[in-house]
Design a protein around this motif. Sequence first.
Motif, mmCIF file in Angstrom:
data_model
loop_
_atom_site.group_PDB
_atom_site.id
_atom_site.type_symbol
_atom_site.label_atom_id
_atom_site.label_comp_id
_atom_site.label_asym_id
_atom_site.label_seq_id
_atom_site.Cartn_x
_atom_site.Cartn_y
_atom_site.Cartn_z
ATOM 1 N N ASN A 113 5.446 21.892 4.440
ATOM 2 C CA ASN A 113 4.734 22.307 5.645
ATOM 3 C C ASN A 113 4.352 21.084 6.477
ATOM 4 O OD1 ASN A 113 4.327 24.280 3.342
ATOM 5 N ND2 ASN A 113 3.661 25.525 5.077
ATOM 6 N N TYR A 114 4.085 21.307 7.751
ATOM 7 C CA TYR A 114 3.751 20.160 8.615
ATOM 8 C C TYR A 114 2.514 19.440 8.121
ATOM 9 C CZ TYR A 114 7.444 21.054 11.884
ATOM 10 O OH TYR A 114 8.688 21.174 12.437
ATOM 11 N N ASP A 132 -1.147 21.676 11.703
ATOM 12 C CA ASP A 132 -0.179 22.755 11.868
ATOM 13 C C ASP A 132 0.375 23.133 10.494
ATOM 14 O OD1 ASP A 132 2.240 24.165 12.394
ATOM 15 O OD2 ASP A 132 2.248 23.321 14.404
ATOM 16 N N MET A 175 -5.315 8.190 1.955
ATOM 17 C CA MET A 175 -4.859 6.823 2.241
ATOM 18 C C MET A 175 -4.299 6.708 3.654
ATOM 19 S SD MET A 175 -2.947 5.863 -1.361
ATOM 20 C CE MET A 175 -2.280 4.272 -0.808
ATOM 21 N N ASP A 176 -3.602 7.759 4.098
ATOM 22 C CA ASP A 176 -2.992 7.729 5.430
ATOM 23 C C ASP A 176 -4.020 7.616 6.549
ATOM 24 O OD1 ASP A 176 -0.379 7.930 4.563
ATOM 25 O OD2 ASP A 176 -0.391 10.116 4.572
ATOM 26 N N TYR A 177 -5.232 8.045 6.265
ATOM 27 C CA TYR A 177 -6.276 8.016 7.299
ATOM 28 C C TYR A 177 -7.376 7.030 6.958
ATOM 29 C CZ TYR A 177 -4.096 12.051 9.417
ATOM 30 O OH TYR A 177 -3.207 12.883 10.051
ATOM 31 N N ARG A 206 0.824 -1.211 0.000
ATOM 32 C CA ARG A 206 0.000 0.000 0.000
ATOM 33 C C ARG A 206 0.859 1.264 0.000
ATOM 34 N NH1 ARG A 206 -5.446 1.161 2.259
ATOM 35 N NH2 ARG A 206 -5.499 3.157 3.297
ATOM 36 N N LYS A 233 8.258 23.736 7.193
ATOM 37 C CA LYS A 233 9.359 22.865 7.594
ATOM 38 C C LYS A 233 10.620 23.231 6.826
ATOM 39 C CE LYS A 233 7.451 18.759 6.776
ATOM 40 N NZ LYS A 233 7.223 17.283 6.813
ATOM 41 N N GLN A 274 1.349 4.258 -2.828
ATOM 42 C CA GLN A 274 1.263 5.688 -2.503
ATOM 43 C C GLN A 274 2.482 6.431 -3.069
ATOM 44 O OE1 GLN A 274 0.857 6.107 1.727
ATOM 45 N NE2 GLN A 274 -0.454 7.903 1.563
ATOM 46 N N GLY A 298 -14.648 17.499 9.759
ATOM 47 C CA GLY A 298 -14.895 17.934 11.132
ATOM 48 C C GLY A 298 -13.770 17.588 12.087
ATOM 49 N N LEU A 299 -12.553 17.525 11.581
ATOM 50 C CA LEU A 299 -11.395 17.167 12.404
ATOM 51 C C LEU A 299 -10.586 18.409 12.750
ATOM 52 C CD1 LEU A 299 -10.492 13.992 10.363
ATOM 53 C CD2 LEU A 299 -11.343 14.054 12.716
ATOM 54 N N PRO A 300 -9.726 18.309 13.774
ATOM 55 C CA PRO A 300 -8.884 19.462 14.103
ATOM 56 C C PRO A 300 -7.979 19.801 12.922
ATOM 57 C CG PRO A 300 -8.470 17.604 15.623
ATOM 58 C CD PRO A 300 -9.466 17.134 14.629
ATOM 59 N N MET A 359 2.509 6.495 -7.093
ATOM 60 C CA MET A 359 1.601 7.468 -7.696
ATOM 61 C C MET A 359 2.351 8.708 -8.174
ATOM 62 S SD MET A 359 -1.605 7.311 -5.001
ATOM 63 C CE MET A 359 -2.544 8.674 -5.720
ATOM 64 N N ARG A 416 -9.254 17.367 6.637
ATOM 65 C CA ARG A 416 -9.539 17.642 8.047
ATOM 66 C C ARG A 416 -10.706 18.616 8.171
ATOM 67 N NH1 ARG A 416 -4.659 17.705 12.033
ATOM 68 N NH2 ARG A 416 -3.212 16.198 11.165
ATOM 69 N N GLU A 458 -4.379 17.266 3.016
ATOM 70 C CA GLU A 458 -4.805 16.773 4.323
ATOM 71 C C GLU A 458 -5.611 17.837 5.057
ATOM 72 O OE1 GLU A 458 -1.950 14.622 6.714
ATOM 73 O OE2 GLU A 458 -2.973 15.246 8.541
ATOM 74 N N ALA A 482 2.777 25.367 9.805
ATOM 75 C CA ALA A 482 4.115 25.974 9.824
ATOM 76 C C ALA A 482 5.014 25.383 8.736
ATOM 77 C CB ALA A 482 4.756 25.779 11.198
ATOM 78 N N TYR A 500 2.688 12.107 12.303
ATOM 79 C CA TYR A 500 2.130 11.633 11.036
ATOM 80 C C TYR A 500 1.508 10.243 11.195
ATOM 81 C CZ TYR A 500 4.847 15.525 9.310
ATOM 82 O OH TYR A 500 5.353 16.773 9.108
ATOM 83 N N VAL A 501 0.209 10.188 10.945
ATOM 84 C CA VAL A 501 -0.541 8.941 11.100
ATOM 85 C C VAL A 501 -0.591 8.206 9.757
ATOM 86 C CG1 VAL A 501 -2.848 8.013 11.567
ATOM 87 C CG2 VAL A 501 -1.967 9.942 12.917
ATOM 88 N N HIS A 502 -0.392 6.903 9.800
ATOM 89 C CA HIS A 502 -0.549 6.071 8.603
ATOM 90 C C HIS A 502 -1.411 4.867 8.974
ATOM 91 C CE1 HIS A 502 2.731 8.035 6.279
ATOM 92 N NE2 HIS A 502 3.161 8.318 7.492
ATOM 93 N N LEU A 503 -2.650 4.883 8.556
ATOM 94 C CA LEU A 503 -3.508 3.717 8.784
ATOM 95 C C LEU A 503 -3.425 2.824 7.551
ATOM 96 C CD1 LEU A 503 -6.696 5.352 10.384
ATOM 97 C CD2 LEU A 503 -4.627 4.497 11.501
ATOM 98 N N GLN A 553 -4.208 10.371 -2.344
ATOM 99 C CA GLN A 553 -2.894 9.980 -1.807
ATOM 100 C C GLN A 553 -2.789 10.345 -0.321
ATOM 101 O OE1 GLN A 553 0.145 11.835 -4.136
ATOM 102 N NE2 GLN A 553 1.545 10.098 -3.982
ATOM 103 N N SER A 554 -3.342 11.505 0.024
ATOM 104 C CA SER A 554 -3.342 11.938 1.413
ATOM 105 C C SER A 554 -4.375 11.155 2.232
ATOM 106 C CB SER A 554 -3.633 13.435 1.444
ATOM 107 O OG SER A 554 -3.705 13.900 2.754
#
Lengths: 382, 382
Positions: free
Chosen positions: B282-283, B301, B29-31, A22, B305, A26, B296-298, A29, B292, B288, B303, A338-341, B26-27
């Motif tokens: 950026n962070y 950041d 996928m991480d969640y 997976r 990098k 990613q 309805g997610l926080p 791509m 978010r 993403e 800033a 950084y979360v990766h599910l 692509q983003s």
Amino acid sequence: MKKQWYGEAFKLGVLGGGQLGRMMIQSAMDYDVHIYAMDSSKSAPCGTLAYEFTEGNIQSYADVMAFGKDKDVLTVEIEHINVEALEDLEKQGVKVFPQSRVLKLIQDKGLQKDFYKENGIPTAPYHLINDKSELKNYTNRLPFIQKMRKGGYDGKGVTSIKSISDFENAFDVPSLIEEKINFTKELSVLVARNESGEVKTFPVVECEFSEELNLVEFLFSPANILPEIENKATELAKDVIEKLDMVGLLAVELFLTEEGLLLVNEVAPRTHNSGHHTIECNYVSQFEQHLRAILGLPLGDTAIKTAGVMINLLGDENHEGPAKYEGMEELMKMQGVYVHLYGKPTTKPNRKMGHVTITGKDIEETKVKARNVQNSIKVVTF
Amino acid sequence: MKKQWYGEAFKLGVLGGGQLGRMMIQSAMDYDVHIYAMDSSKSAPCGTLAYEFTEGNIQSYADVMAFGKDKDVLTVEIEHINVEALEDLEKQGVKVFPQSRVLKLIQDKGLQKDFYKENGIPTAPYHLINDKSELKNYTNRLPFIQKMRKGGYDGKGVTSIKSISDFENAFDVPSLIEEKINFTKELSVLVARNESGEVKTFPVVECEFSEELNLVEFLFSPANILPEIENKATELAKDVIEKLDMVGLLAVELFLTEEGLLLVNEVAPRTHNSGHHTIECNYVSQFEQHLRAILGLPLGDTAIKTAGVMINLLGDENHEGPAKYEGMEELMKMQGVYVHLYGKPTTKPNRKMGHVTITGKDIEETKVKARNVQNSIKVVTF
């Protein structure tokens, strides 16, 4: 003219459809590399994300042949693949990276150890046995570790033999017994090699073992080791991939002993849990580096951009069922987390459901943040 | 209990299947956010990567209704969507972010300008006209810019009217004419807002215009502006998203005039070309952040990098056909250079085929590296 490696004209087959595949997708791509994946179920992490997904058994000769025959390059995200099929595909002109002979060697921990011995690669002393009746010949070696030669994975197929009373419950299959090493650190080096022989290592990664919890708590980079150990570990990893004459990414797990010696524990000829932090922490990730290596492209720069800690998100001991990530929103508020599910629909005790990479200015600050992360999140059921 | 936003239980619909949708996937996928996309052809950049892809026309009421009715949240990656369908879907309880009324406003550049005027948001002086016959009433305003109220995209639907002799070839549709602003810089601010009203901006981005080439050469971050301009631009972007009462990510394009005034040029209620560098620099990335905001997610950041320059990979003027990326391997050898191909099978003159983000220690060093990149790569055909 060199064959194009992007777009519809090129087919990259991946055997196995788990989280490593997976994250490879990613990364692929970004370069428009079309990944075809095969695994037993469409609900696998790669199921809906591969360019094309084939349901099949990676240990079946027929399934691997059918899947591999029209691919330009074939790779793996797990080593337990039907090797006979890979050998025959190579004969038919399919490029298989890592090569079938490397997979064959690594699938058998006995052959793997013999390879180290024959090539002067330092490793813990060992003996090969055919079944548990032979253990009695090694009572003078107690305590030791018994490892099944074949089929072990993720800590399975390994047991600790402390005394004669443990012989009864030992594995009764071809195994190796290995001296228990008193190591001070467990390290890992990721090394990649392409067809033209270019070799690059990632900076050494260290495992943080918690005495209290009695398990590996997390991995971190850079490792807290002396420069000469970093150099020795790096040279050792290069030596292993060159002597294997392998193309692709190889994870080399090492023990650092109390005497300052480095011993190869085992290797994995693929992307690895100890390289997940490279997505955020290094100029090139292990996934892109593996793609570059197997596609005949220049290897990327492995230098560290930022210190990092990687925590596996394991299914809670007491939960089995649809996955719920308790505390996720707390993590999402932290800087550099950084979360990766992995997209697995159900959680089981200790199942790898995802990972979290924590970055920071220096490794000590990052470890503190990592412990906060660890205390915030839990994989449970609804 | 709050509804789960990951896994199979949740459906996020995206109208449009281009590169912005692709990078959103692509983003996502991480969640483990499952993205369902709709566009006219399976060969679109999201075609094989969406969790499910529907062929349909985003401007058709029936197609948008059919696609949207079983989604938990519906979003867009292009603003030219059938708004009547979105309005009806909202009535049926589907969450549409950005909201249909925001899209309706932004689809019409006349309404958009009126909105700025009514809300005290600084923008260039303008007049609305119904057809080109009305241009003769504004001869005392020459030279000016004519913009079609509807349907313009990526510089299309905009023309420069220098003198009366240009009236004949002007657009003969409802338009706005706008005073030509003598700006010193073109800036962009990405701002996100979630349902609970949390608002966050990304640091200001600057366009580098090449006098020699007579086009925008690249975008860079951080912008080379005084802190008070950075603050003013940021406050202005926040003001716009709050007055729009919008949920999601909004790109606010600004002119900085010779007198040090900031004027809103136009806005896009979606992820934007001027935010691609955020993936590496950026962070949190703009993709993403948009997820978010609409889930309805926080908010993450924003800033910086690392300093960054973003270059669009445009199809070469003289090539149309299957895409070939000449010089790609040279780029792959450079440190901190990140390639993003969009997976479009054919190139056309000036078509956006991908982008490259170049990172570095400071912005001057990074610009030098970016010019090397620009000279190394070319999108041609075979």
